[in-house]
Motif scaffolding. Structure first.
Motif, short mmCIF file in Angstrom:
data_model
loop_
_atom_site.label_atom_id
_atom_site.label_comp_id
_atom_site.label_asym_id
_atom_site.label_seq_id
_atom_site.Cartn_x
_atom_site.Cartn_y
_atom_site.Cartn_z
N ILE A 162 103.26 82.65 -34.51
CA ILE A 162 104.26 83.45 -33.80
C ILE A 162 103.61 84.69 -33.20
O ILE A 162 103.88 85.07 -32.05
CB ILE A 162 105.41 83.82 -34.74
CG1 ILE A 162 106.18 82.57 -35.17
CG2 ILE A 162 106.35 84.83 -34.09
CD1 ILE A 162 107.25 82.82 -36.19
N LYS A 163 102.74 85.34 -34.00
CA LYS A 163 102.11 86.58 -33.55
C LYS A 163 101.30 86.37 -32.28
O LYS A 163 101.31 87.20 -31.37
CB LYS A 163 101.23 87.16 -34.66
CG LYS A 163 100.54 88.48 -34.28
CD LYS A 163 99.77 89.04 -35.45
CE LYS A 163 99.02 90.30 -35.06
NZ LYS A 163 99.92 91.38 -34.62
N ALA A 172 101.65 83.68 -30.30
CA ALA A 172 102.30 82.69 -29.42
C ALA A 172 102.26 83.18 -27.98
O ALA A 172 102.34 84.38 -27.70
CB ALA A 172 103.75 82.49 -29.87
N ILE A 195 103.60 84.18 -24.63
CA ILE A 195 104.86 84.69 -24.09
C ILE A 195 104.64 85.14 -22.65
O ILE A 195 103.84 86.05 -22.40
CB ILE A 195 105.40 85.86 -24.93
CG1 ILE A 195 105.71 85.40 -26.36
CG2 ILE A 195 106.65 86.45 -24.28
CD1 ILE A 195 106.18 86.52 -27.27
N THR A 209 116.06 85.02 -28.26
CA THR A 209 114.98 84.14 -28.72
C THR A 209 114.83 82.99 -27.74
O THR A 209 115.79 82.58 -27.08
CB THR A 209 115.27 83.58 -30.12
OG1 THR A 209 116.53 82.88 -30.10
CG2 THR A 209 115.32 84.68 -31.16
N LYS A 232 112.25 79.21 -27.13
CA LYS A 232 111.22 78.29 -27.60
C LYS A 232 110.21 78.11 -26.47
O LYS A 232 110.56 77.63 -25.39
CB LYS A 232 111.82 76.94 -28.00
CG LYS A 232 110.80 75.96 -28.57
CD LYS A 232 111.45 74.61 -28.88
CE LYS A 232 112.36 74.72 -30.09
NZ LYS A 232 112.86 73.38 -30.50
N ASN A 233 108.95 78.52 -26.75
CA ASN A 233 107.97 78.46 -25.67
C ASN A 233 107.46 77.03 -25.47
O ASN A 233 107.88 76.09 -26.15
CB ASN A 233 106.83 79.45 -25.91
CG ASN A 233 105.89 79.01 -27.03
OD1 ASN A 233 106.05 77.93 -27.63
ND2 ASN A 233 104.91 79.86 -27.33
N VAL A 248 110.18 82.26 -30.51
CA VAL A 248 109.75 83.66 -30.52
C VAL A 248 110.89 84.55 -30.04
O VAL A 248 111.85 84.09 -29.39
CB VAL A 248 108.51 83.86 -29.61
CG1 VAL A 248 107.31 83.15 -30.19
CG2 VAL A 248 108.81 83.37 -28.19
N SER A 249 110.79 85.83 -30.37
CA SER A 249 111.79 86.82 -29.95
C SER A 249 111.25 87.63 -28.78
O SER A 249 110.04 87.82 -28.64
CB SER A 249 112.11 87.76 -31.11
OG SER A 249 112.65 87.03 -32.21
N TYR A 250 112.21 88.09 -27.97
CA TYR A 250 111.82 88.92 -26.83
C TYR A 250 112.98 89.87 -26.54
O TYR A 250 114.14 89.58 -26.86
CB TYR A 250 111.54 88.05 -25.60
CG TYR A 250 110.86 88.79 -24.46
CD1 TYR A 250 109.48 88.96 -24.46
CD2 TYR A 250 111.60 89.33 -23.42
CE1 TYR A 250 108.85 89.64 -23.43
CE2 TYR A 250 110.98 90.01 -22.39
CZ TYR A 250 109.60 90.17 -22.40
OH TYR A 250 108.97 90.85 -21.38
#
Length: 408
Positions: free
Chosen positions: A33-34, A36, A38, A86, A88-89, A95-97
């Motif tokens: 996640i860290k 990921a 984006i 949130t 999904k990539n 992930v959150s944004y």
């Protein structure tokens, strides 16, 4: 003893291995996640107009994935607003944004004024109290009249009305104030028969498989012959349940309400209800709705309960924004909905077009027309149309409002 010790060691090792695997899995998940990927590109304009409906995705030009919670952003208060979501990539990682927008008001106030305005000589009520001046967001817009005039001297005075809301939006309107001598009571009488709208003509013009034709009544229609109404083809009737004697004052039941609703139920005429409101807050509007429910609970009411607010001549003294007014009506209508009834907003064409904001509830349009063979020129949606207030029907001695219900 030695065997027991070995077992304990083995259990400890198993727990340690399990914990290591769990922590390792969490660590891997955290690292995924860290780090990921984006890639989000926002629109250049990150402003949202007050009360406008926009979703999270409306401010995103591109994103490397799929948004999971594309909700409507709250735009009912001005200022900076965080938008968190949130997605999904492309690698399947959730992930959150977040990004920030600004809710702004860019709509100028409304000044309900034509090119001229007339008052009687000696009228000392300030024009800023008499002339409707309101705003979509600001409940206290600054309203002022520029120019000199003398209410004690008959004449015409060129003036300017200026209204400014707290966001700096301004409306300016030039008008001529006419100060006139008080009107003398008329002593002449006309023998010319007054034209009235016949219920039978409305039925002949508008009745089809997609419509029903009805009336709305109160104490002003006196004692009604409901058998005659039924025979005349009246299919539904809105009945005034009552009201209050002013904002926050005592409730009263319309003196003909009980008889009207009992007779309508007796003759199988569909019933709707309307309440004339003086509310100035959501709390009062909710109380009014609950009072209405209490009055009608023992009767058959299959049509909506209408919220009727018409205090436009004193609107400035209510200190309501158009959003606040609409939110108050929505509170009333949501309350009746929670009690199992449909809600309906009643208002006239001009106020619906210029002052009320959109709601999820149906509209009862009041628009009196000279030629009722045509539909109203109102372009919004409505399910009921009050087309006249000079109706004539067997069973009622005086005038009555005639309405059309649209079924599709």
């Amino acid at each position: 003893m030695k065997k027991k010790k070995i077992i304990l060691i083995m259990i400890g090792l198993i727990i340690l291995i399990g914990l290591s695997l769990f922590l390792g899995k969490r660590l891997i998940q955290y690292l995924r996640i860290k780090y990921a990927k984006i890639e989000v590109t926002l629109t250049q304009d990150l402003t949202l107009p007050f009360t406008e409906s926009k979703k999270v995705s409306d401010f995103i030009l591109s994103i490397n994935g799929e948004i999971l919670d594309d909700y409507v952003i709250d735009s009912t208060s001005l200022g900076e607003k965080d938008v968190a979501f949130t997605f999904k990539n492309d690698d399947g990682i959730v992930v959150s944004y977040r990004y920030q927008i600004k809710v702004v008001d860019n709509v100028p106030p409304v000044v309900w004024l034509n090119s001229s305005y007339s008052i009687q000589k000696g009228d000392t009520v300030p024009l800023t109290d008499k002339i409707l001046c309101g705003d979509n967001e600001d409940s206290h817009p600054t309203c002022s009249v520029i120019g000199s005039y003398d209410v004690h001297t008959v004449g015409s005075y060129p003036l300017e009305f200026v209204a400014t809301d707290r966001s700096g939006n301004t409306t300016k309107q030039n008008f001529t104030l006419y100060v006139k001598e008080p009107k003398k009571p008329s002593t002449s009488s006309s023998n010319t028969p007054r034209k009235r709208t016949l219920f039978s003509d409305v039925v002949a013009t508008h009745k089809n498989e997609w419509t029903k034709i009805g009336l709305d009544v109160s104490k002003w229609q006196g004692e009604i012959d409901f058998e005659a109404l039924k025979n005349a083809g009246v299919e539904f009737i809105f009945i005034r349940v009552g009201g209050t004697r002013g904002t926050g004052k005592e409730y009263f039941v319309d003196e003909y309400f009980k008889r009207n609703i009992e007779e309508a139920n007796r003759y199988g005429i569909e019933v709707g209800i309307y309440f004339y409101s003086y509310a100035n807050s959501n709390e009062l509007a909710k109380q009014e709705a609950l009072w209405v429910i209490e009055q009608i609970k023992d009767y058959k009411v299959s049509l909506p309960i209408a919220f009727d607010w018409e205090n436009w001549n004193s609107f400035n003294q209510y200190h309501l924004s158009f959003f606040g007014l609409t939110d108050m009506a929505t509170t009333f209508l949501n309350t009746v909905k929670e009690q199992g009834y449909d809600g309906l907003l009643y208002s006239s064409k001009n106020y619906l077009e210029k002052l009320w904001l959109p709601t999820e509830f149906d509209t009862w349009l009041a628009h009196y027309v000279n030629d009722f063979s045509k539909k109203s020129s109102y372009e919004g949606k409505y399910t009921f149309w009050q087309l006249c207030q000079d109706g004539k029907v067997n069973g009622i001695m005086g005038d009555v409002d005639i309405d059309i219900m649209y079924l599709n």
